[in-house]
Design a protein around this motif. Structure first.
Motif, PDB file in Angstrom:
ATOM      1  N   GLY A  37       0.844  -1.202   0.000  1.00  0.00           N
ATOM      2  CA  GLY A  37       0.000   0.000   0.000  1.00  0.00           C
ATOM      3  C   GLY A  37       0.872   1.243   0.000  1.00  0.00           C
ATOM      4  O   GLY A  37       0.760   2.090   0.886  1.00  0.00           O
ATOM      5  N   GLU A  60       0.814  -1.727  -4.633  1.00  0.00           N
ATOM      6  CA  GLU A  60      -0.301  -0.783  -4.443  1.00  0.00           C
ATOM      7  C   GLU A  60      -1.390  -1.242  -5.409  1.00  0.00           C
ATOM      8  O   GLU A  60      -1.109  -1.541  -6.562  1.00  0.00           O
ATOM      9  N   THR A 183       6.010   8.995   5.555  1.00  0.00           N
ATOM     10  CA  THR A 183       5.180   8.726   4.380  1.00  0.00           C
ATOM     11  C   THR A 183       4.351   9.982   4.103  1.00  0.00           C
ATOM     12  O   THR A 183       4.330  10.911   4.925  1.00  0.00           O
TER      13      THR A 183
HETATM   14  N1  SAH Z   1       1.435   4.207   2.595  1.00  0.00           N
HETATM   15  C1  SAH Z   1       0.947   5.464   2.056  1.00  0.00           C
HETATM   16  C2  SAH Z   1      -0.533   5.399   1.670  1.00  0.00           C
HETATM   17  C3  SAH Z   1      -1.476   5.055   2.798  1.00  0.00           C
HETATM   18  S1  SAH Z   1      -3.189   4.889   2.252  1.00  0.00           S
HETATM   19  C4  SAH Z   1       1.210   6.578   3.070  1.00  0.00           C
HETATM   20  O1  SAH Z   1       1.430   6.274   4.238  1.00  0.00           O
HETATM   21  O2  SAH Z   1       1.200   7.743   2.685  1.00  0.00           O
HETATM   22  C5  SAH Z   1      -3.291   3.120   2.085  1.00  0.00           C
HETATM   23  C6  SAH Z   1      -2.896   2.667   0.681  1.00  0.00           C
HETATM   24  O3  SAH Z   1      -2.955   1.247   0.654  1.00  0.00           O
HETATM   25  C7  SAH Z   1      -3.840   3.166  -0.409  1.00  0.00           C
HETATM   26  O4  SAH Z   1      -3.079   3.758  -1.450  1.00  0.00           O
HETATM   27  C8  SAH Z   1      -4.556   1.907  -0.867  1.00  0.00           C
HETATM   28  O5  SAH Z   1      -4.901   1.933  -2.242  1.00  0.00           O
HETATM   29  C9  SAH Z   1      -3.544   0.826  -0.559  1.00  0.00           C
HETATM   30  N2  SAH Z   1      -4.153  -0.494  -0.304  1.00  0.00           N
HETATM   31  C10 SAH Z   1      -5.184  -0.732   0.523  1.00  0.00           C
HETATM   32  N3  SAH Z   1      -5.497  -2.045   0.530  1.00  0.00           N
HETATM   33  C11 SAH Z   1      -4.621  -2.651  -0.310  1.00  0.00           C
HETATM   34  C12 SAH Z   1      -4.439  -3.988  -0.728  1.00  0.00           C
HETATM   35  N4  SAH Z   1      -5.241  -4.973  -0.289  1.00  0.00           N
HETATM   36  N5  SAH Z   1      -3.449  -4.265  -1.594  1.00  0.00           N
HETATM   37  C13 SAH Z   1      -2.635  -3.266  -2.065  1.00  0.00           C
HETATM   38  N6  SAH Z   1      -2.770  -1.969  -1.704  1.00  0.00           N
HETATM   39  C14 SAH Z   1      -3.746  -1.658  -0.849  1.00  0.00           C
END
Ligand code: SAH
Length: 204
Positions: A37, A60, A183
């Motif tokens: 993610g 992602e 992040t």
């Molecule tokens: N890690 C980043 C984004 C956090 S939001 C930060 O901290 O800024 C969570 C992210 O996880 C989103 O972009 C969402 O699309 C992704 N995500 C959620 N469930 C997921 C899954 N099952 N597989 C892959 N990505 C996922």
């Protein structure tokens, strides 16, 4: 992460082909650290810059989002990071058993309602998938602003073969902040003076 559907995402991804895990997996024998993610990729790109001897991979599920991470890696000419547009539930199709030395879960969707808990990325179903691709002794490092999701994660990790060796409800007040890479979400939360929970759990 919610977004309006973008035009040209496929073309933009094609322009970053060298960064696509599908076509060009991890080449060297260095350890592989995986972020699940990754959003727009600030965290994985900064880590790749800081640790050239580690192979980073980032998953992602939303292509309109991951394309921004790929473009960031390309603009920095990073040589040690690859991106995979996939759902975490399919990680076993892309990584070999024991291939991964560390998983990062940063600000995963908290899924507030009880009937949604099985969608949380630290639900037992997901931990079983991670355990297959993690090496023994590998770790999961998790950060979140959401205490409910954090407590759920601590409990499930402990019940499913992980030793939660470090944890704090206030990362910015304590000893684990050294070397912390922010992040996109974290930056935002910290600016709003919100507390960040952190844990490091080792696969026993
Ligand atoms: N890690 C980043 C984004 C956090 S939001 C930060 O901290 O800024 C969570 C992210 O996880 C989103 O972009 C969402 O699309 C992704 N995500 C959620 N469930 C997921 C899954 N099952 N597989 C892959 N990505 C996922």
């Amino acid at each position: 992460m919610r977004m309006h559907k973008k035009k040209n995402t496929d073309k933009r991804i094609q322009a970053c082909m060298d960064y696509c895990y599908y076509f060009d997996g991890v080449k060297s024998d260095s350890p592989v650290f995986l972020e699940i993610g990754c959003g727009k990729g600030a965290f994985i790109c900064e880590n790749a810059q800081n640790f050239p001897d580690i192979n980073f991979a980032a998953v992602e599920k939303i292509s309109d989002v991951i394309v921004m991470a790929m473009e960031k890696a390309k603009s920095l000419n990073l040589q040690n990071v690859k991106f995979l547009t996939a759902d975490a539930k399919n990680l076993g199709d892309f990584f070999a058993p024991g291939q991964i030395s560390r998983i990062y879960l940063n600000f995963s969707d908290p899924w507030h309602k009880r009937y949604q808990y099985n969608k949380r990325l630290t639900a037992p179903f997901f931990l079983e998938i991670y355990k297959k691709i993690l090496k023994p002794g590998a770790n999961i490092i998790l950060k979140t602003d959401n205490v409910g999701f954090f407590d759920f994660s601590v409990k499930n990790l402990s019940l499913n073969g992980f030793d939660v060796k470090n944890k704090t409800y206030d990362l910015y007040a304590g000893e684990f902040l050294d070397g912390n890479v922010q992040t996109e979400y974290e930056k935002n939360f910290v600016e709003q003076n919100m507390k960040i929970c952190y844990l490091d759990a080792v696969l026993t």
